[in-house]
Design a protein around this motif. Structure first.
Motif, PDB file in Angstrom:
ATOM      1  N   GLY A 325       0.831  -1.191   0.000  1.00 16.32           N
ATOM      2  CA  GLY A 325       0.000   0.000   0.000  1.00 16.32           C
ATOM      3  C   GLY A 325       0.866   1.241   0.000  1.00 16.32           C
ATOM      4  N   SER A 326       0.288   2.363  -0.334  1.00 22.24           N
ATOM      5  CA  SER A 326       1.018   3.623  -0.376  1.00 22.24           C
ATOM      6  C   SER A 326       0.054   4.747  -0.030  1.00 22.24           C
ATOM      7  CB  SER A 326       1.625   3.846  -1.762  1.00 22.24           C
ATOM      8  OG  SER A 326       2.455   4.984  -1.789  1.00 22.24           O
ATOM      9  N   GLY A 327       0.560   5.733   0.721  1.00 21.80           N
ATOM     10  CA  GLY A 327      -0.278   6.839   1.110  1.00 21.80           C
ATOM     11  C   GLY A 327      -0.543   7.794  -0.038  1.00 21.80           C
ATOM     12  N   PRO A 328      -1.588   8.640   0.094  1.00 20.35           N
ATOM     13  CA  PRO A 328      -1.934   9.578  -0.978  1.00 20.35           C
ATOM     14  C   PRO A 328      -0.811  10.531  -1.326  1.00 20.35           C
ATOM     15  CG  PRO A 328      -3.525   9.663   0.819  1.00 20.35           C
ATOM     16  CD  PRO A 328      -2.494   8.685   1.218  1.00 20.35           C
ATOM     17  N   SER A 330       2.474  10.032  -1.149  1.00 23.06           N
ATOM     18  CA  SER A 330       3.478   9.321  -1.958  1.00 23.06           C
ATOM     19  C   SER A 330       2.961   9.072  -3.377  1.00 23.06           C
ATOM     20  CB  SER A 330       3.832   7.988  -1.297  1.00 23.06           C
ATOM     21  OG  SER A 330       4.396   8.183  -0.028  1.00 23.06           O
ATOM     22  N   LEU A 343      -6.087  12.757  -4.300  1.00 20.01           N
ATOM     23  CA  LEU A 343      -7.179  12.291  -3.453  1.00 20.01           C
ATOM     24  C   LEU A 343      -8.482  12.155  -4.245  1.00 20.01           C
ATOM     25  CD1 LEU A 343      -6.401  14.374  -0.236  1.00 20.01           C
ATOM     26  CD2 LEU A 343      -6.351  11.870  -0.433  1.00 20.01           C
ATOM     27  N   ARG A 357      -8.808   0.716  -0.481  1.00 27.81           N
ATOM     28  CA  ARG A 357      -8.196   1.358   0.684  1.00 27.81           C
ATOM     29  C   ARG A 357      -7.720   0.262   1.632  1.00 27.81           C
ATOM     30  NH1 ARG A 357      -9.104   6.509   2.960  1.00 27.81           N
ATOM     31  NH2 ARG A 357      -7.435   6.858   4.480  1.00 27.81           N
ATOM     32  N   ARG A 360      -2.274   0.513   4.984  1.00 25.79           N
ATOM     33  CA  ARG A 360      -1.066   1.272   4.634  1.00 25.79           C
ATOM     34  C   ARG A 360      -1.331   2.312   3.537  1.00 25.79           C
ATOM     35  NH1 ARG A 360       3.927  -2.731   3.892  1.00 25.79           N
ATOM     36  NH2 ARG A 360       4.913  -0.663   3.681  1.00 25.79           N
ATOM     37  N   GLY A 361      -2.583   2.536   3.200  1.00 27.61           N
ATOM     38  CA  GLY A 361      -2.920   3.552   2.201  1.00 27.61           C
ATOM     39  C   GLY A 361      -3.799   2.997   1.096  1.00 27.61           C
ATOM     40  N   TRP A 362      -3.249   2.985  -0.135  1.00 30.25           N
ATOM     41  CA  TRP A 362      -4.020   2.522  -1.295  1.00 30.25           C
ATOM     42  C   TRP A 362      -3.236   1.447  -2.050  1.00 30.25           C
ATOM     43  CZ3 TRP A 362      -8.930   4.266  -2.088  1.00 30.25           C
ATOM     44  CH2 TRP A 362      -9.316   5.425  -1.385  1.00 30.25           C
ATOM     45  N   ARG A 363      -3.993   0.496  -2.600  1.00 32.44           N
ATOM     46  CA  ARG A 363      -3.377  -0.605  -3.333  1.00 32.44           C
ATOM     47  C   ARG A 363      -4.297  -0.991  -4.494  1.00 32.44           C
ATOM     48  NH1 ARG A 363      -2.848  -5.888   0.124  1.00 32.44           N
ATOM     49  NH2 ARG A 363      -5.093  -5.939  -0.337  1.00 32.44           N
TER      50      ARG A 363
END
Length: 370
Positions: A325-328, A330, A343, A357, A360-363
């Motif tokens: 996962g990765s945050g918005p 990044s 976003l 979601r 760890r963020g989005w994948r």
């Protein structure tokens, strides 16, 4: 209607074998009636060729030929008459003296929008299938299919053309009253009903190897272009392509498996730049058709959901990892967009089923990976 020209032509067609350039030169210079008079009036000391023609003429009966043709429904079409395809004049002295036509189609009108499909008699299932598909598609688009009536590619192309309403023309190397090959009797009957059987041989004349090769020039000349579907390196279909090139007609070839001997001739035409590669009827029509009127649609791959996304959203999607996962923030940096845009895009992508979601963020959603 019997005319002096048709009678003289019928007689001269008995005097010579097909494609005789010397006779063609005489007829072009003097016309059939005067040429017949010159030959019949020649002295015994005339050249051997004239004496041979005169001997054959003595045994001919043009009135009987015309009557026999009329009884079976055939007609003799000669230069200068409304049904004569004027593109045959491109053959010069090799132009046929006349053509016997047996069928419902008007020969000249049918050949205005026509393409020849030729190929191997020992066709593979691949070749026969594609030839039939081309015949169907040409007929659906109002184009006439011209071929030689033989087994293999020729027969498949004719049958395909008969699946719709456009005419198909079979050019034979024998009289139009002879079904050769014999196994195509029913096919020839169907062609006569929807198109025409054509030959420069008088009624009753049987085919020879030489007549097949000479006949090929007519297939090339009657059509606006020739497609070779399958051909070995020694093939009559390549002979037809050679006539088309000499006449400055278009030549196309269908690629096949590199392991197939039946495609070796097609590949040689393509490699030597003598033919254009075509894979569907629309491309053949574009090649032989009228400039600007018969363009083939550009083939495209299947449309997928990703194609519907705008450029910014695609960049954001490409920046989302497939694992973990990765945050918005990044993702925004990786995509080269503002955080607010990232976003917004992530929300739309989630709603469309592209991303999930995670802690760890989005994948990427599993079904959309790759």
């Amino acid at each position: 209607m019997t005319t002096p020209e048709s009678l003289a032509t019928a007689a001269l067609m008995r005097a010579v074998d097909v494609g005789d350039r010397r006779m063609g030169e005489l007829v072009q210079r003097h016309g059939p009636v005067e040429t017949l008079a010159l030959i019949t009036g020649s002295a015994e000391a005339a050249p051997d060729r004239l004496r041979a023609w005169k001997a054959r003429l003595a045994e001919s009966d043009p009135e009987e030929d015309l009557e026999a043709g009329a009884q079976m429904g055939a007609r003799l079409v000669i230069p200068g008459t409304p049904e004569w395809p004027t593109q045959l004049d491109d053959l010069g002295p090799s132009r046929p003296l006349g053509l016997w036509v047996h069928g419902s189609a008007d020969l000249r009108h049918s050949c205005l929008r026509s393409a020849a499909i030729v190929g191997a008699r020992a066709a593979t299932p691949y070749g026969a299938h594609v030839a039939a598909e081309f015949g169907v598609a040409l007929s659906e688009e109002g184009w006439t299919t011209v071929s030689g009536g033989a087994y293999g590619i020729d027969g498949a192309a004719h049958r395909g053309a008969l699946a719709d309403t456009s005419p198909t023309i079979a050019v034979l190397a024998c009289g139009v009253d002879i079904a050769y090959p014999g196994g195509h009797q029913e096919l020839f009957t169907a062609i006569r009903e929807q198109g025409a059987i054509v030959s420069e041989c008088p009624p009753g004349v049987h085919p020879t190897r030489a007549r097949f090769l000479i006949r090929n020039r007519l297939i090339a000349a009657l059509s606006r272009g020739t497609l070779v579907v399958e051909a070995a390196l020694r093939s009559g279909a390549l002979n037809t392509a050679g006539h088309a090139l000499t006449l400055r007609r278009h030549v196309a070839a269908l690629p096949g498996p590199v392991t197939s001997e039946m495609s070796a001739g097609c590949h040689r035409l393509l490699r030597e730049g003598k033919a254009v590669c075509v894979t569907r009827a629309e491309e053949l029509i574009e090649l032989v058709g009228f400039m600007g009127d018969d363009l083939a649609a550009v083939e495209r791959g299947p449309v997928v959901a990703r194609d519907e996304l705008d450029e910014v959203t695609r960049r954001v999607l490409d920046a989302v990892p497939a694992r973990g996962g990765s945050g918005p923030a990044s993702i925004a940096v990786a995509a080269g967009v503002e955080l607010t845009s990232a976003l917004s895009c992530l929300g739309r992508l989630a709603a469309a089923g592209f991303v999930d979601r995670v802690p760890r963020g989005w994948r990427l959603r599993r079904a959309t990976r790759g």
